[in-house]
Design a protein around this motif. Structure first.
Motif: not given
Length: 224
Positions: A33, A40, A42
């Motif tokens: 990430c 997120p 991710y």
């Protein structure tokens, strides 16, 4: 920008051993990430090494899918995802399950990236300010306990070398642009491998870099 990568390995560190022995066809299992909060989206990645070539399989998930894809036995891949995403997720899940992978190490570095505007795919990246943290959980939030290991000692290979930046030139196979070849020639670049996972893991295994840390780095090392 900041890049955070959570690396997975087997309990016996099979992936690390394959990297150290230079096995052809080896691969890394990681989740990535961006930014300083570990938020997120991710990116679940399998990065495979075949000779001097690297191939990466990547799929994107959100906070509802990570880390559920590994921890929830009832997790099912969304059939509405594009086929390429589904295939990459299935590959990640299949390898993670087959090898019973566990989180081992979180790495972070700062990247400056340049993208070609005249080629289908060609880019130059500069990675610096590398840090790591050994861990056994699935969070990608870096925190204040990350340990710096970007000292020239880990870059040297049978020679004195005072650089502390990783330079990567990336292009499609058989499509290396002339301007990239010019860069290699002008600066007399020599190709060599460098694994952030292996380098940071070995640093943590031996002494967390204390033998070559500067004084200010030692004083800031909270676990010392």
């Amino acid at each position: 920008y900041l890049v955070n990568s959570l690396y997975f390995d087997t309990q016996g560190l099979e992936f690390l051993k394959q990297r150290l022995y230079g096995k052809d066809g080896r691969f890394n299992v990681r989740v990535r990430c961006y930014g300083d909060q570990g938020e997120p989206p991710y990116f679940l990645e399998i990065k495979q090494k075949l000779g001097v070539l690297s191939k990466k399989y990547r799929a994107t998930v959100d906070e509802n899918e990570w880390p559920a894809i590994l921890l929830d036995p009832n997790f099912r891949i969304d059939e509405q995802k594009p086929e390429k995403e589904r295939v990459a997720l299935e590959r990640f899940l299949r390898i993670a399950t087959a090898y019973s992978v566990e989180p081992q190490l979180l790495t972070q570095y700062t990247r400056r990236a340049y993208f070609s505007t005249v080629d289908e795919y060609a880019r130059v990246t500069l990675d610096m300010k590398m840090k790591y943290r050994k861990q056994n959980h699935h969070s990608l939030a870096p925190g204040d306990d990350m340990i710096s290991y970007d000292n020239e000692t880990i870059y040297a290979k049978d020679m004195y070398f005072d650089g502390v930046v990783i330079l990567e030139l990336k292009s499609n196979i058989g499509e290396v642009p002339m301007w990239m070849i010019d860069l290699i020639t002008k600066f007399e670049l020599k190709q060599q491998g460098f694994s952030k996972y292996a380098s940071s893991f070995l640093t943590s295994h031996f002494d967390d870099g204390l033998q070559y840390m500067t004084g200010d780095r030692i004083s800031s090392f909270q676990s010392y």
